[in-house]
Design a protein around this motif. Structure first.
Motif, PDB file in Angstrom:
ATOM      1  N   ARG A 536      86.331 -21.539 -99.308  1.00 61.66           N
ATOM      2  CA  ARG A 536      87.052 -20.683 -98.364  1.00 61.66           C
ATOM      3  C   ARG A 536      88.321 -21.375 -97.873  1.00 61.66           C
ATOM      4  O   ARG A 536      89.383 -20.753 -97.777  1.00 61.66           O
ATOM      5  CB  ARG A 536      86.141 -20.347 -97.179  1.00 61.66           C
ATOM      6  N   PRO A 547      91.036 -19.742 -92.450  1.00 58.48           N
ATOM      7  CA  PRO A 547      89.847 -19.499 -93.283  1.00 58.48           C
ATOM      8  C   PRO A 547      89.035 -18.286 -92.854  1.00 58.48           C
ATOM      9  O   PRO A 547      88.493 -17.572 -93.698  1.00 58.48           O
ATOM     10  CB  PRO A 547      89.037 -20.796 -93.119  1.00 58.48           C
ATOM     11  N   VAL A 550      89.596 -15.022 -94.612  1.00 56.96           N
ATOM     12  CA  VAL A 550      88.964 -14.831 -95.926  1.00 56.96           C
ATOM     13  C   VAL A 550      87.563 -14.261 -95.712  1.00 56.96           C
ATOM     14  O   VAL A 550      87.239 -13.168 -96.171  1.00 56.96           O
ATOM     15  CB  VAL A 550      88.909 -16.149 -96.712  1.00 56.96           C
ATOM     16  N   TYR A 584      87.894 -12.088-104.045  1.00 61.30           N
ATOM     17  CA  TYR A 584      87.270 -13.395-103.839  1.00 61.30           C
ATOM     18  C   TYR A 584      85.909 -13.566-104.522  1.00 61.30           C
ATOM     19  O   TYR A 584      85.377 -14.676-104.585  1.00 61.30           O
ATOM     20  CB  TYR A 584      87.072 -13.641-102.335  1.00 61.30           C
TER      21      TYR A 584
END
Length: 601
Positions: A536, A547, A550, A584
């Motif tokens: 991350r 972070p 994310v 992701y």
């Protein structure tokens, strides 16, 4: 000895020699050879510097530390010693001038890199000069079994052949009995007197703890004890060095990266800053440190397990050279061991070399897992003895609680055997805890007698059991099948009920959790948690965003709990929408996949 003592006092400013120094100096002045083992900071340099000044001619110092020769020469010149160096960094005209100064007898000390010394031109030059002695520094570099091997050192036996009348002294701070024998053999030092000073560095406090949240563990250590100190943080990979240095800078520390892949000018700049500035933290691979003569390094921290006790001893020995209190701090985990063993297996070394390296790695892991005085175990490895516990290591200051792990160990060994000795720790733990996942069902391991017999222990406790069985030699990694564990002969007595086993009671997990900002689930796989957080962080850094944008921590916990195998499964986790799933998903699934035990071929 009056001339030598006068040199010691007038040139170096010391009133008296330390133990062994005077005897070694006497022997060299008399023209005899010596092999010297002294701990870092024990005064090895004076053992050849004083005789070089006392004898007629120039002392030739063979050193692998090209990057430090300038500093070493500058330090001697500050003392009034006529010193110089010859290595590949010099312009031809300057090198020629130094050679002429040597021939005219104008030098007291000349440092030469081993690759330059063995050249025919250099040997011809030395044969025309008046040589007081040869000092072979960092002599353990001659050992092909060691951690700092230099091929050019293998040719240094020619000094005995070409200059039989010139005394030689070989010096090192790190060499076990096998390495000492190799130094003697390869350098033709059979007739040399051997001087082995005690290896103990009583001012260094050794502390080794289980790796849970390594960055937070390091941060807590630095903020609590070394907020404004100089120190070294060692990492196994170049990538980790750069990332750790950048992260420490963000946390307010003056941290610099150092590894062999950086441009030479940048490495030299960082090394210079470390040596000359206050409170600089060098984050480095093992490419940094040998020969560093910085007295006020207050700590050495390891974020990864060193390959050998020799490496650990030498690297931690760079702390506290001034004799004042210093810390040697390390976090480790079973994954460190498996990673190092994979690296060893993929190396180009011979089978004997790989076997020796594995034995040394096992000894290093054994030091980590020991429940008695660490200093006693460390010194015993080098053939030194400490009659009483030191009182200045973590196991002395906070005695390690233990528990009867006999039955748990037998379960672990049985599960390893019954699954064919083809699987890694995570799969074996799933078998013991009765987890009915696809891998278990496909392999029919849910039908084994050991399936579900270990439900009383959680995953972290079972990880501790397996780690300690590896450390004590009951299990070992299968070098042909990365991640798989195999039984060793030592386990027979334990399986037959002929011996019992006391294991460490790991309490580090609870203590380390207190350093985090929020409580984590009891059964959280901490190693996977940290790997996901690192993923991350990298994704966020590449986009210049925080972070949590994310994924939030809750989503990472979901990943740990459900271990998704596909993009579709990943999309069902809390906090994962379609865009984030597509953007992701692959990156996080790769992390989770690497964390699993590989499917046997």
């Amino acid at each position: 000895m009056k001339p030598a003592l006068n040199i010691l006092q007038s040139v170096f400013g010391y009133n008296d020699f330390r133990p062994l120094q005077q005897t070694i100096v006497e022997r060299l002045i008399a023209g005899h050879d010596a092999l010297v083992l002294m701990p870092t900071g024990g005064g090895k340099s004076l053992c050849y510097q004083v005789p070089a000044l006392a004898r007629d001619g120039c002392g030739i110092v063979i050193s692998p530390l090209i990057a430090l020769m300038q500093d070493q020469v500058d330090a001697l010149c500050e003392l009034g010693v006529k010193a110089a160096y010859l290595n590949s960094t010099l312009e031809p005209g300057i090198a020629q001038g130094i050679e002429q100064a040597l021939l005219r007898g104008e030098l007291d000390m000349l440092y030469i890199a081993p690759e330059r010394l063995v050249q025919a031109r250099t040997l011809a030059l030395l044969e025309r000069a008046r040589i007081a002695l040869f000092a072979i520094d960092e002599a353990h570099c001659v050992s092909q079994w060691g951690h700092d091997f230099r091929a050019d050192y293998l040719q240094l036996s020619l000094l005995h052949q070409r200059f039989p009348a010139v005394p030689r002294i070989a010096l090192t701070a790190t060499a076990d009995a096998r390495t000492r024998a190799e130094i003697v053999s390869r350098l033709n030092l059979e007739s040399a007197e051997k001087y082995i000073a005690g290896f103990d560095r009583p001012n260094i406090r050794y502390r080794i703890t289980l790796k849970s949240t390594p960055r937070q563990q390091l941060l807590g250590f630095l903020r609590a004890e070394h907020r404004h100190d100089a120190g070294i943080v060692y990492c196994l990979s170049r990538k980790k060095v750069e990332e750790t240095a950048a992260w420490l800078q963000q946390e307010g520390f003056n941290a610099l990266p150092y590894h062999a892949g950086l441009p030479a000018t940048l490495r030299a700049t960082h090394q210079s800053r470390f040596l000359r500035e206050e409170a600089v933290i060098m984050v480095a691979t093992i490419a940094f440190g040998m020969g560093i003569d910085k007295p006020d390094v207050r700590f050495v921290a390891h974020l990864d397990l060193p390959k050998t006790i020799e490496a650990y001893y030498q690297e931690t020995g760079r702390a506290g050279r001034d004799g004042l209190p210093a810390n040697a701090w390390m976090v480790y985990g079973l994954q460190d061991v498996l990673k190092l063993r994979q690296m060893m297996e993929s190396s180009e070394g011979s089978a004997d070399h790989k076997r020796a390296e594995q034995q040394r790695l096992n000894a290093m892991l054994g030091l980590c897992e020991i429940t008695t005085c660490r200093r006693q175990a460390l010194l015993n490895y080098f053939g030194d003895e400490l009659p009483e516990p030191c009182g200045n290591c973590d196991t002395c200051l906070e005695p390690v609680p233990t528990w009867d792990g006999t039955e748990a160990a037998r379960m672990a060994l049985s599960a390893t055997y019954r699954t064919g000795q083809r699987f890694g720790v995570n799969h074996l733990i799933d078998v013991l805890r009765g987890v009915e996942n696809d891998k278990i069902l496909q392999s029919d391991h849910h039908c084994l007698p050991t399936f579900g017999v270990g439900k009383k222990l959680d995953k972290t406790q079972w990880n501790s059991v397996f780690r300690q069985l590896v450390a004590r030699g009951y299990l070992n990694a299968d070098l042909e099948r990365f991640g798989a564990l195999r039984l060793q002969d030592k386990c027979r007595a334990l399986l037959r009920g002929e011996e019992s086993l006391e294991l460490r009671l790991d309490i580090a997990r609870k203590a380390q959790r207190q350093q985090t900002r929020q409580a984590l689930p009891e059964d959280l796989d901490v190693e996977l948690w940290e790997a996901l957080r690192e993923c991350r962080r990298e994704l966020a850094a590449s986009q210049g965003i925080p972070p949590y944008i994310v994924f939030q921590d809750r989503t990472l916990q979901e990943m740990c709990a459900h271990l998704p195998r596909s993009i579709a499964e990943f999309g069902t986790l809390i906090g994962v929408g379609e865009r984030k799933r597509d953007k992701y998903g692959s990156a996080f699934l790769d992390v989770i996949g690497r964390h699993r035990s590989p499917t046997p071929s």
